[in-house]
Design a protein around this motif. Structure first.
Motif, short mmCIF file in Angstrom:
data_model
loop_
_atom_site.label_atom_id
_atom_site.label_comp_id
_atom_site.label_asym_id
_atom_site.label_seq_id
_atom_site.Cartn_x
_atom_site.Cartn_y
_atom_site.Cartn_z
N LYS A 97 22.93 41.53 30.00
CA LYS A 97 23.24 40.23 30.20
C LYS A 97 23.41 39.31 29.17
O LYS A 97 23.87 38.27 29.03
CB LYS A 97 21.90 39.62 30.99
N THR A 123 28.93 42.50 31.30
CA THR A 123 27.74 41.51 31.67
C THR A 123 27.95 41.31 33.11
O THR A 123 28.52 41.77 33.91
CB THR A 123 27.86 40.45 30.75
N HIS A 124 26.96 40.32 33.61
CA HIS A 124 26.87 39.93 35.07
C HIS A 124 27.70 39.00 35.25
O HIS A 124 28.23 38.20 34.47
CB HIS A 124 25.60 39.55 35.17
N HIS A 178 24.64 42.17 39.57
CA HIS A 178 23.31 42.46 39.26
C HIS A 178 22.24 41.91 40.05
O HIS A 178 22.86 40.61 40.20
CB HIS A 178 23.23 42.31 37.74
N PRO A 179 21.21 42.13 40.57
CA PRO A 179 20.83 43.58 40.41
C PRO A 179 21.26 44.66 41.20
O PRO A 179 20.91 45.60 40.88
CB PRO A 179 19.40 43.33 40.69
N PRO A 228 24.50 47.22 42.06
CA PRO A 228 25.77 47.20 41.62
C PRO A 228 26.88 47.27 42.33
O PRO A 228 26.72 47.20 43.72
CB PRO A 228 25.59 49.00 41.30
N GLY A 268 31.47 46.85 38.58
CA GLY A 268 30.66 47.43 37.69
C GLY A 268 31.14 49.02 37.67
O GLY A 268 31.07 49.69 36.46
N GLY A 289 19.69 44.51 31.94
CA GLY A 289 20.65 44.51 33.04
C GLY A 289 21.51 45.50 32.98
O GLY A 289 22.31 45.77 34.02
N SER A 334 21.63 48.54 33.23
CA SER A 334 21.48 49.46 34.23
C SER A 334 21.94 49.48 35.55
O SER A 334 22.84 50.22 35.93
CB SER A 334 19.86 49.70 34.62
N ALA A 335 22.13 48.20 36.03
CA ALA A 335 23.02 47.89 37.32
C ALA A 335 24.18 47.56 37.04
O ALA A 335 25.21 47.82 37.84
CB ALA A 335 22.24 46.71 38.21
N LEU A 336 24.38 46.89 35.89
CA LEU A 336 25.89 46.61 35.41
C LEU A 336 26.90 47.79 35.44
O LEU A 336 28.18 47.69 35.39
CB LEU A 336 25.84 45.95 34.24
N ASN A 385 19.37 51.82 44.82
CA ASN A 385 18.61 50.69 44.04
C ASN A 385 17.90 49.68 44.76
O ASN A 385 16.96 49.34 44.46
CB ASN A 385 19.86 49.96 43.25
#
Length: 421
Positions: free
Chosen positions: A53, A76-77, A94-95, A97, A101, A128, A130-132, A149
């Motif tokens: 993020k 980033t998101h 995010h959150p 994926p 991403g 963040g 992890s999801a990105l 997720n």
């Protein structure tokens, strides 16, 4: 019964102090000063890769120190709309994926695979990540990973357990970043959103060794009742992976440049500057949000002087309803619902330092003794909304949503409980 505005304003001021202390650019500058990068080898190139993020701000600071980088990429998101001259910025979901991403992950893995022994890779990691950067293993689709997720989030697992599982279903997490970059050395600067600052858990540990094993991931999924709902492809991947010898990632130089505790210390200083009686009650307010609410409420007692009680951490919510909200909004609403009616001169703020709480546009909630009456006056039932995990609707009705917009940083959550005589 309506709360005097000075307590609410003071709570927001202390929250802003926490955000300022986690400024990503300043964090990178501190990191480069305390852990300087070694000079590049003759003919070597520098790859700057920022994930999370806070990625654009961290990358901007790094580019000022390394303007001749061979590659500069930030992931980033979607809500982070920052632009940066001389760099590529990829935005992803995010959150949960998404395809954007996945495309960013393919780009990053391609860059890492280009790195040679003479090169150096500078990783700028924040919450963040992890999801990105979803990079599922062969045989697992992005949709199936997104389903996993969702299951992890709905089960109310803490971030360490969630990241352990995520690491085992990724080519980048749990040291995968290092394996792809090898033999190039990796120098990582991390802005921690993990309580306790376990480097293996920040953004699921791309530049650290994995938290656990595939066998551990299976146990977590089974013990939390979500194994049967896990997509068959992921079940198969984990079952096969637990039979393969563990391949440890190469070592990296990891430097922590910002954390929740550092932001709490800044809040403490700001409270003291305002001549408040201040105390950090806990820097590990974790676990189920209902338990965290009880911990906060135990501190909500009459005071002889205006008192600021500070908390930091990251709670979890076990979803049972279909409403909207996030852990900070639910914590704030639970505190408002459980506060003694005889105590009227208080305010409580719970906010995510990234400016986003769950899948909403709010950072959290800022409640007081007038919150429940305002909800009722709006024709809403606070308890029914809590039961439906619909804290957003409740706090919107009372005008108590904490709205900040994306802050560009993330060091987990902070809470402020202010009590006046």
């Amino acid at each position: 019964m309506t709360q005097a505005p000075d307590l609410r304003g003071t709570a927001r001021r202390l929250f802003d102090a926490a955000i300022t202390a986690a400024d990503p650019a300043q964090a990178v500058k501190r990191g480069f000063a305390t852990a300087p990068l070694p000079p590049p080898k003759p003919g070597g190139r520098t790859f700057l890769i920022a994930i999370g993020k806070a990625a654009p701000a961290m990358l901007e600071a790094a580019l000022k120190a390394i303007p001749d980088a061979h590659a500069a990429v930030a992931v980033t998101h979607h809500e982070n709309t920052a632009s940066l001259h001389g760099a590529e910025i990829w935005r992803a979901g995010h959150p949960v994926p998404d395809d954007a991403g996945a495309q960013a992950a393919r780009h990053v893995t391609g860059l890492l695979s280009e790195a040679k022994e003479a090169d150096r890779v500078v990783a700028l990691i924040s919450g963040g990540g992890s999801a990105l950067l979803p990079a599922p293993p062969v045989g697992v689709s992005l949709g199936e990973k997104a389903r996993l997720n969702d299951l992890l989030l709905s089960a109310g697992l803490d971030i360490v357990k969630m990241n352990l599982v995520r690491q085992q279903v990724s080519r980048l997490k749990g040291g995968g970043f290092l394996r792809l970059a090898a033999p190039a050395p990796v120098h990582a600067y991390l802005l921690s959103d993990v309580i306790g600052d376990d480097l293996r858990a920040i953004a699921s540990g791309p530049t650290a060794r994995s938290i656990g094993t595939a066998k551990d991931a299976i146990s977590i999924l089974k013990n939390n009742g979500i194994w049967d709902a896990t997509p068959p492809s992921i079940q198969s991947h984990l079952q096969k992976a637990q039979t393969v010898p563990i391949r440890h990632a190469p070592d990296a130089t990891n430097t922590l440049v910002g954390s929740n505790r550092m932001s709490l210390d800044a809040m403490m200083q700001a409270a003291q500057d305002l001549e408040l009686n201040a105390k950090i009650v806990s820097d590990r307010l974790t676990g189920d949000v209902s338990d965290a609410a009880r911990a906060v409420l135990s501190e909500l007692t009459p005071k002889s002087e205006t008192t600021a009680l500070l908390f930091g951490g990251e709670t979890t919510v076990r979803l049972s309803g279909s409403g909207r909200g996030g852990r900070n909004q639910e914590l704030a609403l639970r505190v408002a619902a459980g506060a003694p009616e005889t105590l009227t001169n208080w305010a409580f703020l719970s906010g995510g330092t990234d400016g986003r709480d769950g899948p909403t546009d709010a950072a959290g909630g800022l409640v007081d003794a007038g919150t429940l009456p305002r909800i009722a006056a709006a024709g809403k039932d606070a308890q029914a909304l809590l039961f439906d995990n619909d804290s957003y609707t409740a706090l919107a009705a009372s005008g108590d949503l904490l709205m900040t917009g994306a802050t560009g940083t993330n060091v987990a959550d902070v809470q402020v409980l202010l009590i006046a005589p």
